[in-house]
Motif scaffolding. Structure first.
Motif, PDB file in Angstrom:
ATOM      1  N   THR A  35     -62.504  73.388 -55.439  1.00 40.36           N
ATOM      2  CA  THR A  35     -63.386  73.935 -54.342  1.00 40.36           C
ATOM      3  C   THR A  35     -62.884  72.869 -53.373  1.00 40.36           C
ATOM      4  O   THR A  35     -63.419  71.902 -53.320  1.00 40.36           O
ATOM      5  N   PRO A  36     -62.659  73.663 -52.143  1.00 36.09           N
ATOM      6  CA  PRO A  36     -62.391  72.773 -50.885  1.00 36.09           C
ATOM      7  C   PRO A  36     -63.637  72.129 -50.428  1.00 36.09           C
ATOM      8  O   PRO A  36     -64.768  72.779 -50.433  1.00 36.09           O
ATOM      9  N   GLN A  37     -63.573  70.884 -49.787  1.00 39.64           N
ATOM     10  CA  GLN A  37     -64.742  70.632 -48.952  1.00 39.64           C
ATOM     11  C   GLN A  37     -64.349  70.086 -47.552  1.00 39.64           C
ATOM     12  O   GLN A  37     -63.313  69.469 -47.395  1.00 39.64           O
ATOM     13  N   THR A  84     -56.042  73.143 -45.103  1.00 39.62           N
ATOM     14  CA  THR A  84     -55.841  72.085 -45.973  1.00 39.62           C
ATOM     15  C   THR A  84     -55.097  72.196 -47.259  1.00 39.62           C
ATOM     16  O   THR A  84     -54.126  71.769 -47.904  1.00 39.62           O
ATOM     17  N   GLU A  85     -55.336  73.582 -47.766  1.00 40.38           N
ATOM     18  CA  GLU A  85     -54.392  74.116 -48.934  1.00 40.38           C
ATOM     19  C   GLU A  85     -52.857  74.238 -48.503  1.00 40.38           C
ATOM     20  O   GLU A  85     -52.192  73.760 -49.494  1.00 40.38           O
ATOM     21  N   GLN A  86     -52.496  74.601 -47.510  1.00 41.32           N
ATOM     22  CA  GLN A  86     -51.190  74.658 -47.192  1.00 41.32           C
ATOM     23  C   GLN A  86     -50.600  73.263 -46.801  1.00 41.32           C
ATOM     24  O   GLN A  86     -49.651  72.993 -47.101  1.00 41.32           O
ATOM     25  N   ALA A  87     -51.335  72.316 -46.437  1.00 44.03           N
ATOM     26  CA  ALA A  87     -50.838  71.057 -46.241  1.00 44.03           C
ATOM     27  C   ALA A  87     -50.866  70.295 -47.458  1.00 44.03           C
ATOM     28  O   ALA A  87     -49.796  69.314 -47.703  1.00 44.03           O
ATOM     29  N   HIS A  88     -51.421  70.764 -48.554  1.00 50.24           N
ATOM     30  CA  HIS A  88     -51.331  69.987 -50.194  1.00 50.24           C
ATOM     31  C   HIS A  88     -50.574  70.951 -50.696  1.00 50.24           C
ATOM     32  O   HIS A  88     -50.272  70.725 -51.962  1.00 50.24           O
ATOM     33  N   GLY A  89     -49.654  71.759 -50.279  1.00 49.43           N
ATOM     34  CA  GLY A  89     -48.709  72.607 -50.846  1.00 49.43           C
ATOM     35  C   GLY A  89     -49.336  73.597 -51.958  1.00 49.43           C
ATOM     36  O   GLY A  89     -48.542  74.069 -52.680  1.00 49.43           O
TER      37      GLY A  89
END
Length: 219
Positions: free
Chosen positions: A3-5, A214-219
């Motif tokens: 889950t992103p924060q 954030t998700e895109q930056a971490h692939g």
């Protein structure tokens, strides 16, 4: 999937009704989106020259903003409605006073070192706006510390010694240098500044966009 924060730095004053509204809207957006918040509070004094005895709230607001008593009453009613929708009670009454908030900010700074910054900040907002307690009174501040599970005597000692006065001043100076002139001011992900209470839908959109980045930056 984790889950992103999102980190959110909130510059605010415990005398600011829009600060609790803005935070509660942000919190609701977090629940709606499932995106977590990493909140850190930072000090801002709306009235650094407020005398120790404080000032009648209605008189202060009408004088500071150049509005009538009727307009002030309408504004308070609107705040009460918006607060109620978020589960927060603004108990505005004839005896409510604006207070100097410098000691309250020192308590928040002290509480941060004990892992209770967030709890103490929210407790202070409730103490002022809901319970009409004097959050410039060291005895009241020590009691609030105890109510949030902290050591009242240690809190009182920190307030009396002013050991957190300089850190609060430095933090205030930093945010002034960043261009913050009004509150609430929220900085998302240490990059994006939004001022004022934006509303649940807007905060949800901000959180979703940042989570996607954030998700895109971490692939």
């Amino acid at each position: 999937m984790t889950t992103p924060q999102i980190r959110v730095d909130i510059v605010s004053d415990v005398m600011c009704p829009w600060c609790i509204i803005g935070y509660l809207e942000l919190e609701q957006a977090s629940r709606q989106t499932g995106i977590g918040l990493g909140v850190r509070w930072h000090p801002f004094e709306l009235n650094p020259d407020m005398p120790p005895e404080g000032e009648d709230m209605t008189g202060h607001i009408t004088r500071k903003y150049g509005i009538t008593n009727e307009q002030s009453a309408q504004n308070r009613a609107a705040l009460q409605d918006r607060g109620a929708a978020l589960g927060f009670t603004f108990a505005f009454g004839p005896g409510m006073r604006m207070r100097n908030s410098f000691r309250a900010h020192q308590l928040i700074d002290w509480a941060e070192g004990h892992g209770a910054q967030h709890a103490v900040k929210l407790a202070l907002l409730t103490a002022h706006f809901t319970d009409n307690r004097n959050v410039d009174d060291p005895e009241v501040l020590a009691a609030i510390a105890a109510e949030t599970g902290l050591d009242a005597e240690a809190a009182r000692a920190a307030i009396d010694s002013e050991s957190h006065a300089d850190p609060v001043r430095r933090s205030q100076a930093f945010w002034h240098q960043q261009g913050v002139t009004g509150v609430p001011a929220m900085v998302f992900d240490q990059k994006y500044l939004f001022t004022g209470a934006q509303g649940v839908a807007q905060y949800a959109q901000i959180l979703q966009q940042l989570a996607t980045q954030t998700e895109q930056a971490h692939g």
